[in-house]
Design a protein around this motif. Structure first.
Motif, short mmCIF file in Angstrom:
data_model
loop_
_atom_site.label_atom_id
_atom_site.label_comp_id
_atom_site.label_asym_id
_atom_site.label_seq_id
_atom_site.Cartn_x
_atom_site.Cartn_y
_atom_site.Cartn_z
N LEU A 77 3.83 -17.83 3.12
CA LEU A 77 3.51 -16.44 2.82
C LEU A 77 2.76 -16.31 1.49
N ARG A 78 3.20 -17.06 0.49
CA ARG A 78 2.50 -17.02 -0.81
C ARG A 78 1.03 -17.41 -0.64
N ASP A 79 0.81 -18.46 0.13
CA ASP A 79 -0.58 -18.89 0.36
C ASP A 79 -1.37 -17.83 1.09
N ALA A 80 -0.76 -17.22 2.11
CA ALA A 80 -1.47 -16.23 2.91
C ALA A 80 -1.76 -14.96 2.11
N LEU A 81 -0.88 -14.61 1.19
CA LEU A 81 -1.06 -13.39 0.38
C LEU A 81 -2.08 -13.58 -0.73
N GLY A 82 -2.30 -14.80 -1.15
CA GLY A 82 -3.26 -15.04 -2.23
C GLY A 82 -2.84 -14.33 -3.51
N ALA A 110 0.80 -1.22 0.00
CA ALA A 110 0.00 0.00 0.00
C ALA A 110 0.83 1.27 0.00
N ALA A 111 2.17 1.13 0.12
CA ALA A 111 3.04 2.31 0.21
C ALA A 111 3.19 2.97 -1.16
N PRO A 112 3.01 4.27 -1.25
CA PRO A 112 3.17 4.96 -2.54
C PRO A 112 4.64 5.07 -2.94
N ASP A 113 4.89 5.12 -4.23
CA ASP A 113 6.24 5.35 -4.78
C ASP A 113 7.24 4.29 -4.35
N GLU A 114 6.78 3.07 -4.16
CA GLU A 114 7.68 2.00 -3.80
C GLU A 114 7.62 0.87 -4.82
N PRO A 115 8.76 0.23 -5.08
CA PRO A 115 8.76 -0.97 -5.90
C PRO A 115 8.19 -2.14 -5.08
N PRO A 116 8.00 -3.29 -5.69
CA PRO A 116 7.47 -4.44 -4.94
C PRO A 116 8.36 -4.79 -3.75
N PRO A 117 7.76 -5.17 -2.63
CA PRO A 117 8.56 -5.61 -1.49
C PRO A 117 9.20 -6.96 -1.77
N VAL A 118 10.20 -7.28 -0.95
CA VAL A 118 10.91 -8.55 -1.11
C VAL A 118 10.92 -9.27 0.24
N ALA A 119 10.59 -10.56 0.21
CA ALA A 119 10.66 -11.41 1.39
C ALA A 119 11.83 -12.37 1.23
N ILE A 120 12.77 -12.31 2.15
CA ILE A 120 13.95 -13.17 2.14
C ILE A 120 13.84 -14.05 3.38
N ALA A 121 13.59 -15.34 3.19
CA ALA A 121 13.30 -16.19 4.34
C ALA A 121 13.50 -17.65 3.97
N ASP A 122 13.29 -18.50 4.96
CA ASP A 122 13.31 -19.94 4.76
C ASP A 122 12.30 -20.32 3.68
N PRO A 143 14.83 -17.24 -1.33
CA PRO A 143 15.29 -18.13 -0.25
C PRO A 143 16.50 -17.53 0.47
N HIS A 144 16.49 -17.56 1.79
CA HIS A 144 17.54 -16.84 2.52
C HIS A 144 18.93 -17.41 2.26
N ALA A 145 19.05 -18.69 1.89
CA ALA A 145 20.36 -19.25 1.57
C ALA A 145 20.91 -18.67 0.28
N ASP A 146 20.04 -18.10 -0.57
CA ASP A 146 20.50 -17.47 -1.81
C ASP A 146 20.93 -16.02 -1.59
N TRP A 147 20.43 -15.40 -0.54
CA TRP A 147 20.77 -14.00 -0.25
C TRP A 147 22.00 -13.92 0.65
N TYR A 148 21.98 -14.69 1.73
CA TYR A 148 23.08 -14.66 2.70
C TYR A 148 24.09 -15.74 2.33
N GLU A 158 15.08 -12.64 6.88
CA GLU A 158 15.31 -13.67 7.89
C GLU A 158 16.72 -14.22 7.72
N PRO A 159 17.61 -14.00 8.70
CA PRO A 159 18.96 -14.57 8.59
C PRO A 159 18.92 -16.08 8.45
N HIS A 160 19.95 -16.62 7.82
CA HIS A 160 20.03 -18.06 7.60
C HIS A 160 20.79 -18.70 8.75
N TRP A 161 20.09 -18.94 9.86
CA TRP A 161 20.76 -19.41 11.06
C TRP A 161 21.21 -20.86 10.94
#
Length: 315
Positions: free
Chosen positions: A57-62, A38-50, A72-77, A107-110
């Motif tokens: 999250l995909r299911d919850a967002l519909g 809902a934020a104006p002037d922003e590109p799509p958000p990014v989720a970095i996680a397990d 995937p957090h192993a690809d970022w960290y 989400e850090p890759h613990w």
């Protein structure tokens, strides 16, 4: 579950969510991503996680899931805390909106490098704390997600001290100073000593101690770049740096005792204009190619009075 509220608008918005179940993760992440969409002037958000939690999250967002990036957090960290700084800075430069506006769920890759040792945990907390200074000029909103099932209570407690708005938040200079007050282990008595950081001698030593040609070149360059950062104002006609070398590949270690005091906690963390590490970038290059870089007051570590001790571990 606990969620830290947002600070004042207009600066780096560094939040923290602590959860102990997948349902609690979704309960924290979903409002954050909804806010981002809902934020104006922003590109799509990014989720970095397990990856499993990304699927939840995909299911919850519909239908909104198509407007969110999932990594995937192993690809970022993929490396050190300094590498994480570079990855985040590069992403903002290439993808953020005006003023650095973008929402990042991180989400850090613990189960990977970040959680494999107390040493790695210290480096990560340092990164989390310094992020408040490094990204202060950007209007980026970050929600750092900490899973108590993998991070553990000690890590979570330490991370709270690096996030503004928590009841135990410490200013970065104070927290990083505390981390750096722990003395470095003494060098071994059989460490090899050089009178100056000579590139050829460093390469030969590194190859003799198990590094391949390419890694030996990187190791030698990393040492030379760090030495240059510590000899900025000495004005000496010849180098004043002492060099100690020890260890075997991949954990080859070099300790430099340099004449200048390196007091800036951000030394080597601020990205240069060039996106990739290159010769001439000083401690930035060193931090990007080495696993660990520790900087201490020279007198406190038995080095040059008024100077600094820089300890580098390649792998």
């Amino acid at each position: 579950m606990s969620i830290q509220s947002a600070p004042l608008q207009g600066a780096f918005d560094h939040r923290m969510a602590v959860f102990g179940s997948d349902d609690a993760f979704v309960a924290a992440a979903l409002p954050f991503l909804t806010e981002a969409l809902a934020a104006p002037d922003e590109p799509p958000p990014v989720a970095i996680a397990d990856p499993g939690r990304l699927a939840l999250l995909r299911d919850a967002l519909g239908g909104d899931a198509k407007s969110v990036g999932f990594v995937p957090h192993a690809d970022w960290y993929t490396g050190s805390a300094a590498n994480a700084v570079a990855r985040s800075a590069g992403y903002l430069a290439e993808n953020a909106g005006p003023g650095g506006r973008v929402h990042l769920l991180m989400e850090p890759h613990w189960a990977g490098r970040a959680g494999r040792s107390a040493r790695e945990t210290t480096e990560w907390i340092r990164y989390e704390s310094l992020a408040n200074l490094l990204f202060a000029p950007f209007a980026t909103t970050a929600l750092c997600a900490y899973d108590t099932r993998t991070a553990g209570p000690a890590i979570v407690d330490a991370a709270r001290r690096a996030h503004p708005g928590t009841e135990v938040y410490e200013q970065p200079l104070r927290l990083v100073g505390e981390l750096d007050s722990v003395p470095l282990p003494l060098p071994p008595t059989d460490a090899e000593r050089l009178t100056a950081p000579d590139p050829g001698a460093l390469r030969r030593w590194a190859r003799a101690h198990g590094l391949g040609t390419a890694d030996a070149d990187l190791f030698a360059t990393a040492v030379i770049e760090a030495a240059a950062a510590g000899e900025v104002t000495s004005g000496a006609a010849t180098p004043l740096t002492e060099v100690l070398l020890w260890g075997e590949a991949p954990a080859c270690v070099c300790e430099l005792r340099v004449p200048d005091r390196i007091a800036d906690p951000l030394a080597g963390f601020v990205p240069p204009h060039a996106g990739r590490p290159a010769s001439g970038q000083g401690l930035w290059f060193t931090r990007q190619v080495c696993a660990y870089v520790d900087i201490r007051d020279g007198a406190a570590e038995g080095g040059v009075d008024g100077g600094s001790v820089i300890r580098i571990q390649y792998g």
